[in-house]
Design a protein around this motif. Structure first.
Motif, PDB file in Angstrom:
ATOM      1  N   UNK A  74       0.802  -1.213   0.000  1.00  0.00           N
ATOM      2  CA  UNK A  74       0.000   0.000   0.000  1.00  0.00           C
ATOM      3  C   UNK A  74       0.836   1.263   0.000  1.00  0.00           C
ATOM      4  N   UNK A  75       0.192   2.355   0.371  1.00  0.00           N
ATOM      5  CA  UNK A  75       0.876   3.645   0.394  1.00  0.00           C
ATOM      6  C   UNK A  75       0.289   4.503   1.501  1.00  0.00           C
ATOM      7  N   UNK A  76       1.009   5.548   1.860  1.00  0.00           N
ATOM      8  CA  UNK A  76       0.559   6.456   2.905  1.00  0.00           C
ATOM      9  C   UNK A  76      -0.611   7.286   2.401  1.00  0.00           C
ATOM     10  N   UNK A  77      -1.619   7.444   3.241  1.00  0.00           N
ATOM     11  CA  UNK A  77      -2.818   8.213   2.925  1.00  0.00           C
ATOM     12  C   UNK A  77      -2.616   9.636   3.455  1.00  0.00           C
ATOM     13  N   UNK A  78      -2.122  10.512   2.621  1.00  0.00           N
ATOM     14  CA  UNK A  78      -1.869  11.877   3.056  1.00  0.00           C
ATOM     15  C   UNK A  78      -3.177  12.620   3.277  1.00  0.00           C
ATOM     16  N   UNK A  79      -3.261  13.405   4.349  1.00  0.00           N
ATOM     17  CA  UNK A  79      -4.492  14.178   4.578  1.00  0.00           C
ATOM     18  C   UNK A  79      -4.674  15.250   3.509  1.00  0.00           C
ATOM     19  N   UNK A  80      -5.925  15.532   3.208  1.00  0.00           N
ATOM     20  CA  UNK A  80      -6.237  16.554   2.209  1.00  0.00           C
ATOM     21  C   UNK A  80      -6.139  17.933   2.848  1.00  0.00           C
ATOM     22  N   UNK A  81      -5.345  18.779   2.234  1.00  0.00           N
ATOM     23  CA  UNK A  81      -5.176  20.133   2.756  1.00  0.00           C
ATOM     24  C   UNK A  81      -4.621  21.017   1.648  1.00  0.00           C
ATOM     25  N   UNK A  82      -5.001  22.267   1.679  1.00  0.00           N
ATOM     26  CA  UNK A  82      -4.469  23.217   0.714  1.00  0.00           C
ATOM     27  C   UNK A  82      -3.257  23.967   1.260  1.00  0.00           C
ATOM     28  N   UNK A  83      -2.828  23.617   2.476  1.00  0.00           N
ATOM     29  CA  UNK A  83      -1.712  24.312   3.119  1.00  0.00           C
ATOM     30  C   UNK A  83      -0.390  23.590   2.844  1.00  0.00           C
ATOM     31  N   UNK A  84       0.720  24.283   3.123  1.00  0.00           N
ATOM     32  CA  UNK A  84       2.036  23.677   2.940  1.00  0.00           C
ATOM     33  C   UNK A  84       2.325  22.596   3.965  1.00  0.00           C
ATOM     34  N   UNK A  85       1.731  22.727   5.143  1.00  0.00           N
ATOM     35  CA  UNK A  85       1.928  21.704   6.174  1.00  0.00           C
ATOM     36  C   UNK A  85       0.633  21.519   6.955  1.00  0.00           C
ATOM     37  N   UNK A  86       0.501  20.344   7.539  1.00  0.00           N
ATOM     38  CA  UNK A  86      -0.661  20.003   8.348  1.00  0.00           C
ATOM     39  C   UNK A  86      -0.157  19.602   9.725  1.00  0.00           C
ATOM     40  N   UNK A  87      -0.734  20.169  10.757  1.00  0.00           N
ATOM     41  CA  UNK A  87      -0.363  19.825  12.123  1.00  0.00           C
ATOM     42  C   UNK A  87      -1.231  18.656  12.590  1.00  0.00           C
ATOM     43  N   UNK A  88      -0.601  17.639  13.176  1.00  0.00           N
ATOM     44  CA  UNK A  88      -1.329  16.479  13.688  1.00  0.00           C
ATOM     45  C   UNK A  88      -0.846  16.175  15.101  1.00  0.00           C
ATOM     46  N   UNK A  89      -1.622  15.364  15.820  1.00  0.00           N
ATOM     47  CA  UNK A  89      -1.183  14.923  17.142  1.00  0.00           C
ATOM     48  C   UNK A  89      -0.551  13.536  17.014  1.00  0.00           C
ATOM     49  N   UNK A  90      -0.003  13.042  18.109  1.00  0.00           N
ATOM     50  CA  UNK A  90       0.738  11.783  18.085  1.00  0.00           C
ATOM     51  C   UNK A  90      -0.144  10.592  17.714  1.00  0.00           C
ATOM     52  N   UNK A  91      -1.403  10.600  18.139  1.00  0.00           N
ATOM     53  CA  UNK A  91      -2.277   9.467  17.820  1.00  0.00           C
ATOM     54  C   UNK A  91      -2.581   9.412  16.321  1.00  0.00           C
ATOM     55  N   UNK A  92      -2.799  10.560  15.700  1.00  0.00           N
ATOM     56  CA  UNK A  92      -3.039  10.583  14.251  1.00  0.00           C
ATOM     57  C   UNK A  92      -1.771  10.213  13.483  1.00  0.00           C
ATOM     58  N   UNK A  93      -0.617  10.624  13.987  1.00  0.00           N
ATOM     59  CA  UNK A  93       0.642  10.255  13.340  1.00  0.00           C
ATOM     60  C   UNK A  93       0.827   8.744  13.364  1.00  0.00           C
ATOM     61  N   UNK A  94       0.517   8.110  14.484  1.00  0.00           N
ATOM     62  CA  UNK A  94       0.658   6.654  14.588  1.00  0.00           C
ATOM     63  C   UNK A  94      -0.237   5.952  13.568  1.00  0.00           C
ATOM     64  N   UNK A  95      -1.468   6.423  13.421  1.00  0.00           N
ATOM     65  CA  UNK A  95      -2.378   5.837  12.431  1.00  0.00           C
ATOM     66  C   UNK A  95      -1.856   6.046  11.012  1.00  0.00           C
ATOM     67  N   UNK A  96      -1.393   7.258  10.747  1.00  0.00           N
ATOM     68  CA  UNK A  96      -0.883   7.587   9.418  1.00  0.00           C
ATOM     69  C   UNK A  96       0.306   6.702   9.062  1.00  0.00           C
ATOM     70  N   UNK A  97       1.210   6.504  10.003  1.00  0.00           N
ATOM     71  CA  UNK A  97       2.398   5.688   9.738  1.00  0.00           C
ATOM     72  C   UNK A  97       2.069   4.205   9.609  1.00  0.00           C
ATOM     73  N   UNK A  98       0.883   3.803  10.041  1.00  0.00           N
ATOM     74  CA  UNK A  98       0.428   2.430   9.831  1.00  0.00           C
ATOM     75  C   UNK A  98      -0.289   2.278   8.492  1.00  0.00           C
ATOM     76  N   UNK A  99      -0.417   3.372   7.739  1.00  0.00           N
ATOM     77  CA  UNK A  99      -1.048   3.329   6.433  1.00  0.00           C
ATOM     78  C   UNK A  99      -2.517   3.692   6.435  1.00  0.00           C
ATOM     79  N   UNK A 100      -3.035   4.171   7.555  1.00  0.00           N
ATOM     80  CA  UNK A 100      -4.452   4.539   7.660  1.00  0.00           C
ATOM     81  C   UNK A 100      -4.687   5.970   7.187  1.00  0.00           C
ATOM     82  N   UNK A 101      -5.899   6.244   6.755  1.00  0.00           N
ATOM     83  CA  UNK A 101      -6.296   7.603   6.415  1.00  0.00           C
ATOM     84  C   UNK A 101      -6.722   8.316   7.693  1.00  0.00           C
ATOM     85  N   UNK A 102      -6.318   9.562   7.836  1.00  0.00           N
ATOM     86  CA  UNK A 102      -6.697  10.331   9.026  1.00  0.00           C
ATOM     87  C   UNK A 102      -7.654  11.467   8.685  1.00  0.00           C
TER      88      UNK A 102
END
Length: 124
Positions: A74-102
Motif C-alpha cells: 500500500x501507500x501512505x494516505x496523506x491528509x487533504x489540505x491546501x496548506x504547505x503543512x498540516x499539524x497532527x497529534x501523536x495518535x493521528x501520526x501513529x495511524x498515518x504511519x500504519x497506512x491509515x487515512x486520518x
C-alpha cells in the motif's frame, strides 16, 4: 518506537519529496518553505513521490535525527489540505504511519458528569 517531540508539534509536509533527500535538504525545506527553525524540537514528516516511504526529521537536543518508514504494502494516505503543512497529534501520526487515512477521524466529545443545581439534576 517514535519518541514524541519535545515541543509537542508534529507537522506533515503536504508536497511530495524525492525519497533520496537527506537531513540537510529536508532541514532547508523546514526553514525556507515552512518557516520553522529545524532545531525547534518539532517533528517534521515528509513523503516520497510514490507515497511508500515517510521520512521523520527532528532535532533531539543533541543532534539531528532522520528516520525512514517504508510500507511493505500500500501507500501512505496523506491528509487533504491546501496548506504547505498540516499539524497532527501523536495518535493521528501513529495511524498515518500504519497506512491509515486520518481525514475522517474525529475525537469523541469528552464525557462530563451531570451537574446539580438546587437539588435538581442538569444534563448537558
Amino acid at each position: 518506537m517514535i519518541v514524541a517531540p519535545r515541543n509537542g508539534q508534529i507537522f506533515l509536509y503536504s508536497s511530495l519529496v524525492d525519497g533520496r533527500w537527506g537531513a540537510d535538504r529536508l532541514a532547508n525545506i523546514v526553514k525556507q518553505e515552512l518557516g520553522f527553525e529545524p532545531r525547534s524540537g518539532g517533528l517534521f514528516i515528509f513523503f516520497n513521490k510514490a507515497k511508500t516511504r515517510a521520512k521523520l526529521y527532528f532535532y533531539d537536543g543533541t543532534g539531528t535525527c532522520l528516520l525512514t518508514k517504508r510500507l511493505e504494502k500500500g501507500f501512505f494516505q496523506m491528509p487533504k489540505s491546501g496548506k504547505k503543512s498540516v499539524s497532527v497529534d501523536a495518535s493521528k501520526l501513529a495511524l498515518l504511519l500504519d497506512g491509515c487515512s486520518i481525514d475522517d477521524i474525529r475525537k469523541p466529545v469528552p464525557w462530563t458528569p451531570a451537574q446539580y443545581s438546587d437539588n435538581h439534576l442538569i444534563f448537558r
